[in-house]
Each structure stands twice: as C-alpha cells, then as structure tokens.
Write an enzyme that holds these catalytic residues in place. Structure first.
Site, short mmCIF file in Angstrom:
data_model
loop_
_atom_site.label_atom_id
_atom_site.label_comp_id
_atom_site.label_asym_id
_atom_site.label_seq_id
_atom_site.Cartn_x
_atom_site.Cartn_y
_atom_site.Cartn_z
N GLY A 500 0.83 -1.13 0.02
CA GLY A 500 -0.06 -0.15 0.00
C GLY A 500 0.70 1.33 0.13
O GLY A 500 1.88 1.14 0.34
N ARG A 501 0.05 2.41 -0.33
CA ARG A 501 0.72 3.68 -0.17
C ARG A 501 -0.14 4.76 0.77
O ARG A 501 -1.13 4.60 0.41
CB ARG A 501 0.98 4.24 -1.78
CG ARG A 501 2.06 3.95 -2.46
CD ARG A 501 2.10 3.98 -3.91
NE ARG A 501 3.11 3.28 -4.41
CZ ARG A 501 4.33 3.81 -4.67
NH1 ARG A 501 4.69 5.03 -4.26
NH2 ARG A 501 5.61 3.20 -5.10
N GLY A 502 0.80 5.17 1.42
CA GLY A 502 -0.14 6.15 2.45
C GLY A 502 0.58 7.66 2.57
O GLY A 502 1.62 7.69 1.91
N GLY A 505 4.66 7.75 2.54
CA GLY A 505 5.29 6.73 2.36
C GLY A 505 4.67 5.29 1.70
O GLY A 505 3.48 5.11 1.68
N VAL A 507 4.22 1.14 1.98
CA VAL A 507 4.09 0.30 2.87
C VAL A 507 4.22 -1.15 2.51
O VAL A 507 4.01 -1.38 1.38
CB VAL A 507 2.54 0.14 3.72
CG1 VAL A 507 2.60 -0.70 4.81
CG2 VAL A 507 2.07 1.50 4.02
N LYS A 521 6.28 0.72 7.11
CA LYS A 521 6.22 1.95 6.66
C LYS A 521 7.58 2.65 6.22
O LYS A 521 8.11 2.88 7.22
CB LYS A 521 4.91 2.63 6.97
CG LYS A 521 4.65 4.07 6.02
CD LYS A 521 3.75 4.94 6.61
CE LYS A 521 2.86 5.39 5.56
NZ LYS A 521 1.73 5.91 6.05
N ASP A 613 -6.65 12.70 7.50
CA ASP A 613 -6.69 12.09 6.42
C ASP A 613 -7.50 10.75 6.30
O ASP A 613 -7.25 9.77 6.19
CB ASP A 613 -5.15 11.79 5.52
CG ASP A 613 -5.31 11.34 4.39
OD1 ASP A 613 -5.99 11.86 3.55
OD2 ASP A 613 -4.21 10.96 3.80
#
Ligand code: NAG
Ligand code: NAG
Ligand code: NAG
Ligand code: NAG
Ligand code: NAG
Ligand code: NAG
Ligand code: NAG
Length: 776
Positions: A500-502, A505, A507, A521, A613
């Site tokens: 994933g991307r959050g 950064g 993950v 992350k 967010d």
C-alpha cells in the site's frame, strides 16, 4: 561355579521384574526407590517418564517429564528434563530411602527417609489397583476390576497443561519459583468466581490480577462471564478454547507436534511446541509480549522496562538500592531515612511510569501545585496512567538536573496515596484514570512513606529535547521497539512486497525476526528532524484502541525513517469496496468501528490527535472485517491551545475527502475528520468512489455529496434509497440500517463545521439505532 555368585544371579533374576525400569505401570505392593535411577515408569510409546526427579542437593520430587530431554548433549541429564507435573514440589524428599509405594489398600504414598508421609493420593480400593503412565502424560491410578479411575495426575496440574488435559474449575496452574527452583512461585492461572480465566500475582505481601487486563471490563477483553462450566482445553493441533470465550491458536497450529502450555516462573503463560522429541522447545503463543505488564516482576520500588531485543530489565528508583542482589523479587529499599519536615523533601519527576498501589484518593483537575500541597499534607499521593509521577525524596537525594518541571496550562488529575511505592511496571497502554483504580496495591510495610504526585501532561510538549536520556528511556521502556534498518530490510526481503501507499510513504509486508507479520512503512526521506519523528512515533505508540492500528516499533537510522505496524489480513476498505466483497452488515460494522476509533482519537486520547486524512485507504480490516484506522499519528499533533490559533498552514488530506475548512482557510478542528468520515460512509453506502467514479466526477470536489443530495432532493430517505444504494448489494440490505448510515453521513458532511456531530455522537447515533432495531 561359586555358589554365592549363583545366589546373586538368582536374586537378581527374581528382584529385577518387580522394580523393572521398562514398565509403564506399578502394581499393588510395589514401589519406586529414590536410590535406583532406573526405577521409573515409561509410557507405552516412550513419550513420558515418571519417577523421582532431583530438584536440588539431595532433594527429590515425584515428577512426570518428557522422556526426551530438550538437549541431546547429555541424554537424561535431569537439569534438561521438561517436567510437566510434580507431586511434592514444595516438600522434596531425601535422596536416601525415600519411596513411592502403591499399597495393597489402593493408596499411593510417598515416604521420606524419616518415614514420614510426604504426599498421598488418599485412595482406597478393595479390588486390585494399578498405577500406569499413559502416552498423554497422564499418570492414572485405576481400579482394575471396576475400571474406575481412583486418581489421576491430570486432575491436579502443577504449572503445565498438556494437550487434551481438561483444565477445570478446581484446577490451578502455579508457576515455579525460578528457572531452577521448582517450588511454588507467585503466579497462578485459574478460573475465577466470575467464570473468567485469570492470571493472579500472589506475592508475599499482596495479590493482584494482571490478566485479562484489569483496567477493562470482561467484554472489552472479549471474555464472557456467562458460561459457568469453567473448562478449557488445548487440543493436540494447538488450539486452546475456554468456556469464557478465550480462544487462541498456536503459531504452528495444525501440525502434530509435542505441545505444552506452561505458566512460567516469570508469570507469563506460554504455549510451547517442538517438532522432534529432543529438540528445543519454541514458543508458539504467549499471553504477554511485554513482560513488564506482569505484576510484581521486579519487586517493590523498582522499575521494569522492556526492549524486545535485549529483554526485560529491572532497576531501582532513584534513592533506592536492590534489597537482595541475587533476587529482584525482593525489590529495592530506600537508601535514606525519611523525615517529614517541611522543606526537607522535593519531588522527582518520573515519566511513563505506572505504580500500582494503595490509591488513597483521586482528585480530578488539580494543578501540580494543588497536588503537591495535598501530598505534603498527607505524605502520600499518587496519580495513575499517562502523565508523570512525582516521587517525594529527601532533598539531598535529588540531583539538580532532574528537578521537576511544573506544567501550567493543563487540566490535572491526581490521586492521593498513603504510601510506600508499589510493585510497579512501565505502562504501555492508555487508559482512563478511574479504570486504573482497579489496579491493586503492593505495599512494602509502611516503613518509608513516599509521596507521589502524578500529573496529566502532554508528553510531546514537555518531553522535548531538554533531556535526551529520559527521552531514550521513554521509548525503550514502553516495550516499543527500535528496529535497525538492516533488520527491516531483511524482514521485507529488500522492500519487495508493496502492500500500500499512504501519507508520506510506501508500506511493505515483512516478517519480523520473531515471526510476526508486520506492515512496514518506509517514510519519505528525512524531511523531519529525528527528535520530532521520535516524539510523533511515541505518540502513536501510546494510542491504543481496538479500532486503531497498533504500532510495534520504528526505525530511525541516518536518513531512514520507518514505522512498523501490525499487519492486517484483509487489506484496506478501499480494496474491499473496489472488489465489492462487503455486504451491508460488514459496511455497517465498519462504519461503527471506524467512528469508535476516531472518537477515541479525538476525545479519549491524552494527546489530542486529529487524523486529517480519513479515507478508505486508511481504514484497514482484520480477519473479522473489523476496521482499524491507520496513519493517524502522522498528522501533526495538536494541543488544545493550538486549536484556537490554528497553526495548520498547508492542506492535509486527500482530494474528495477534504473538508471545506481546508479550502477556505478556516480554523481546523476535529470536525475535518467528521467530514471525511461522512464522505467515506457515503462511499460505503453508494459504492461510488468520490475521486474516481465517472458518473460523479467532473472536477468537482464535493460531487458525491451533491449527487446524493440531489437524488434525495429533500424527500424522505426511505422513499429514494433504492436509487442511491450500492447496486452490488442486488437489493440485499437492511433498509433501516442503510437509512441511518445515510442520515448520519449527510449530517457529517454539513458545510458548517458546527452543524456536524462529534465522532462520539456519531457512535451513539449508530449504536442507539442498532439497539432499537433489536427490540423490534
Ligand atoms: C526454592 O525456593 C524456596 C522458596 O524461596 C526455598 O525455600 C527453597 O529452599 C528453594 N529450593 C532450592 C532447591 O533452591
Ligand atoms: C551437597 O551435598 C553434599 C553432601 O551431601 C555436600 O558435600 C555439598 O557441599 C552440597 N552442595 C551444596 C552446593 O550444597
Ligand atoms: C542442557 O541443554 C543445554 C542446551 O540446551 C546445554 O547447553 C547444557 O549443557 C545441557 N545441560 C546438561 C547438564 O546436559
Ligand atoms: C467472543 O470472542 C469473539 C472474538 O474472539 C468476540 O467477537 C465476541 O464478542 C466475544 N463474545 C463475548 C460474549 O465477549
Ligand atoms: C460453555 O462452554 C463449554 C466449554 O467451552 C461449551 O461446551 C458449552 O457449549 C458452553 N455453553 C454455552 C451455553 O455456551
Ligand atoms: C537472596 O535471595 C536468594 C534466592 O531467593 C536467597 O537464597 C538468599 O537467602 C537471599 N539473600 C538474602 C540476604 O536475603
Ligand atoms: C477543569 O478546570 C477547568 C478550569 O478551571 C474547567 O474549565 C473545567 O470545567 C474543569 N473540568 C472538570 C472536569 O472539572
């Protein structure tokens, strides 16, 4: 041939069958002698052995152990035996002339050299009885005629439960005193009066329950008090189930291995397994990963700290010294004589420390000065949970650089305590102070009277760089691990599996050295000073709620900044919405759980955290589709003053979910998260993505909300809901539940922030409705 030799041979031939070493049973009239090491019972397949086991110099106990020692280096060295049961752990017998005998009356007795009966089963049987050792590890005394079990070792466990051995209302597992001393220790596992399986520290002076977490009521621990059968059992594949709803699986569940569940001398309960007899045991489950949560582990007046890489550490409080240099359980004693004269004592601030002990009283909303006054009056004071302890010490024992730093602008809370210090540990969970009154006390006799004041505080603001040592201590003391970059690189196999991307950064999935699966992350390259990063990381670590993702540690090395979280099997809500896998019930539960997590962040956490967010990518789902909000600590942590001054300058969040306050540069409050939450709920109900869905995207920020409002066009939701609801439900949904979701969501996305509910009001609205419909 020498006749004497013949007689000797004859007598050997006659006597050896009765004291045979290869037998699995003992018949009436025979006995095992402590002086003959070969006098043991071995179970038919050779899994277990029962007999005299040496526990010290010239002292022996009747025991059952795994036949294969856990190291093959010197077979059957008694030190390496894995003992699973003992008859007389607290009263070992002499190495000469002691015997275990099965009498003709059916009684099994252990006699010491001095002929005293040390232990007995107090059984009687008119018809012949036999004692046999089974391959399950059960030593059974059976009436051979009626086949009635007169006595069995499974009914009176020592510190270990074997697979398929029922753990019942009358059974208690008691730990050993130490690694090498098998006598009864201080920790007990048992079914309590309210039907819950509990762990109790039963020390020389106090006792207190430490598991399940006494700060929570049973249902928060997912335990149930309703089933009064009070039984638990471990099956041979590694699954444990108890009538109070506690269940767990071994990490190697499913494999046919040798297993045992043991309450170790350190108070932790561990499930062990080994692949091959004779190999060493591995832990496949344990009750605590942070041993400092276990009460009494370091003794009185000392501090327990834990770092997974270096293990547990005990240390004395300032002004105290270890009482017995070989035994931490005796704790620490003061190096000073306490006198109560005014001006003779001062307070030492201790951060991140929790003493459980004799709370005398609790005062909410007290300033530091008020707390200090009460403390001086009383000679005793304390407060619980997050914040600071102030330890009263004679002036001479305070070093100038550790002076107190009174906090000014906060609401304080303190608890009065008439005391000496408790056995104590470093807290790792945020809990409400009133809940903590449940932690019971450990006093050391009232010789010294020490005063503690605790003050609620914002750690990040006071714990600035002024004291790097304490800061470092803070992070390691809470069991929050500092990982090395190389270690995490290995865990993620060179950052190969992106999950994933959050915010800030990417993950990756990783497997830590202790085999835990983690989400790691990798933050963008150092745009943040280390101190700031550490302050934020420690904040995230202290936030704990079932609907918030748990953080295990961090890495800060050179320019690398990484965060290590628990791994969530079902990925994110975004993925599940995209694949249409969630039914209406899942979605309703996710809405409730997410609201609870956010409400906790906004209202119950000590440090006030805004998420900033909230979006489906940041709502992760566990194996039961329960949501856990992720990425929360990365937003700036505001305190309530900053709220008014609104120091946020640049927009945070994700297009499609951003509240209008960001765009119009209005003060930022927790209502920005409420707004984003509303959009997420709309997305769950309609199945339409506010950022991507063609039908509703035309460059317009709040198009999804307008689309829903237009559809409803001021009419009752119920009449138009069919046009709005996610078509992938194919008509299978609870109209009422979806209606309440829509109502709440539309309420949350009001333009005017003051018209929006708070997150806890959202929880209430959703849950209240849930109850109502149950009554129908
Ligand atoms: C084990 O500990 C108990 C209690 O402290 C003590 O009485 C006993 O002597 C110890 N036994 C050995 C073998 O050290
Ligand atoms: C063990 O006992 C023997 C005598 O039986 C004695 O000589 C020896 O010193 C004892 N060892 C210890 C460590 O007490
Ligand atoms: C017990 O096992 C350990 C390794 O597990 C070994 O180092 C030690 O020497 C063994 N002790 C004896 C007395 O055999
Ligand atoms: C039993 O445990 C499950 C999770 O393991 C939980 O969902 C459920 O609420 C628990 N039941 C009770 C009565 O606490
Ligand atoms: C109570 O627990 C036992 C053992 O786990 C189980 O067999 C039984 O079905 C439970 N009873 C109820 C009413 O749930
Ligand atoms: C210290 O503890 C050990 C182990 O429990 C015990 O054998 C010893 O007697 C103790 N020493 C003192 C001075 O109390
Ligand atoms: C705490 O004190 C502040 C200021 O004195 C007050 O506004 C607030 O209502 C108090 N809170 C409680 C819970 O008493």
């Amino acid at each position: 041939m020498d006749p004497l030799f013949l007689i000797l041979l004859l007598s050997l031939a006659i006597t050896s069958p009765t004291s045979s070493s290869t037998s699995d049973s003992l018949s009436e009239g025979s006995s095992l002698s402590v002086e003959k090491p070969e006098d043991v019972l071995i179970s038919p397949a050779g899994v277990f052995t029962a007999g005299f086991h040496q526990v010290g110099n010239n002292s022996y106990c009747i025991a059952i152990w795994f036949n294969e020692p856990s190291s093959s280096s010197s077979p059957d060295s008694y030190q390496n035996r894995t003992v699973v049961w003992m008859a007389n752990r607290d009263q070992p017998v002499n190495g000469k002339r002691s015997m275990l005998s099965l009498l003709k009356t059916g009684n099994l007795i252990l006699t010491d050299a001095a002929q005293s009966h040390v232990w007995t089963t107090t059984t009687t049987s008119i018809s012949p009885a036999r004692l046999s050792l089974h391959d399950s590890g059960n030593l059974v005394l059976l009436n051979l005629k009626t086949k009635v079990v007169l006595w069995q070792s499974f009914d009176s466990p020592t510190d270990t439960l074997l697979p398929l051995q029922p753990f019942t209302r009358t059974a208690i597992l008691v730990s050993s005193r130490s690694q090498s001393n098998f006598s009864s220790g201080f920790y007990k596992l048992f079914f309590d009066n309210d039907n819950l399986l509990r762990l109790l520290f039963d020390g020389p002076e106090i006792s207190s329950v430490y598991w399940p977490n006494p700060a929570y009521v049973s249902w928060d621990n997912e335990r149930s008090t309703y089933n009064s059968s009070r039984t638990a059992v471990l099956d041979s594949l590694g699954s444990f189930a108890s009538s109070d709803n506690l269940t767990f699986l071994a990490a190697d569940y499913g494999a046919k291995l040798q297993r045992r569940l043991t309450i170790d001398f350190d108070g932790n309960v561990r499930l062990y397994s080994r692949k091959m007899p004779g190999e060493s045991w591995v832990v496949s489950w344990q009750a605590f990963s942070d041993p400092c949560v276990i009460h009494g582990i370091c003794g009185a007046n000392s501090i327990c700290s834990y770092d997974p890489s270096s293990g547990r550490k005990c240390s004395c409080l300032s002004g105290y010294q270890m009482e017995n240099h070989t035994d931490w359980s005796s704790g620490c004693q003061p190096e000073f004589q306490f006198s109560y004269g005014e001006g003779e004592s001062r307070f030492l601030q201790l951060a991140q420390v929790e003493f459980y002990g004799y709370d005398y009283n609790e005062y909410q909303n007290y300033s530091y000065g008020d707390c200090e006054k009460r403390c001086l009056l009383r000679s005793g004071h304390r407060w619980n949970t997050q914040g600071y302890f102030y330890l009263r010490l004679p002036k001479a024992h305070l070093f100038s650089n550790t002076d107190i730093k009174p906090l000014t602008n906060l609401g304080f809370s303190c608890t009065e305590k008439v005391v000496d210090l408790g056995r104590e540990y470093v807290k790792d969970r945020v809990s409400k102070p009133e809940k903590f009154l449940l932690w019971f006390a450990y006093g050391v006799g009232g010789v010294e009277i020490i005063c503690i004041i605790l003050v609620w505080g914002l750690l990040s603001s006071t714990f600035s760089k002024s004291n790097e040592d304490i800061h470092g201590y803070l992070l390691t003391a809470t069991g929050f691990k500092r990982f090395g970059y190389a270690e995490l690189k290995t865990a993620t196999r060179g950052f190969s599996e992106e999950i994933g991307r959050g915010a800030g950064g990417v993950v990756y999935k990783g497997i830590l050295a202790d085999q835990r699966v983690a989400a790691i992350k990798l933050l963008g390259e150092a745009n943040q000073a280390e101190a700031e990063f550490l302050a934020e990381a420690s904040t995230i670590e202290k936030v704990n709620h079932m609907n918030l993702i748990e953080m295990w540690g961090y890495c800060s090395e050179g320019k690398h900044r990484l965060l290590v979280y628990e791994y969530m099997e079902h990925g994110s809500l975004a993925q599940k919405l995209a694949s249409h896998e969630l039914d209406w019930e899942n979605r309703f539960e996710i809405a409730v759980g997410t609201a609870k997590g956010l409400a906790y962040l906004h209202e119950e956490c000590l440090e006030w955290v805004l998420h900033c967010d909230v979006k489906p990518q940041n709502i992760l789902l566990d194996s039961n589709f329960q949501p856990k909000v992720a990425d929360f600590g990365l937003s700036k942590i505001l305190n309530r003053d900053e709220l008014r001054n609104s120091s946020f300058s640049r927009i945070r969040g994700t297009r499609g979910y951003i509240a209008p306050e960001w765009v119009y540069n209005l003060p930022i409050t927790s209502k920005v998260d409420v707004y984003s939450y509303g959009v997420v709920v709309l997305e769950m109900v309609t199945g339409k993505n506010p950022t991507m869905d063609v039908e509703i995207t035309d460059g317009e920020q709040r198009r999804l909300i307008m689309w829903v409002r237009e559809k409803l066009n001021g009419t009752e939701i119920a009449s138009r809901i069919g046009e709005i609801i996610d078509p992938s439900f194919e008509g299978n949904y609870d109209v009422e539940k979806m209606e309440i979701l829509l109502t709440v969501a539309l309420h949350c996305v009001e333009e005017d922030k003051d018209s929006r509910p708070t997150m806890s009001q959202v929880v209430e609205m959703l849950q209240h409705h849930g109850k109502e419909s149950q009554w129908q």
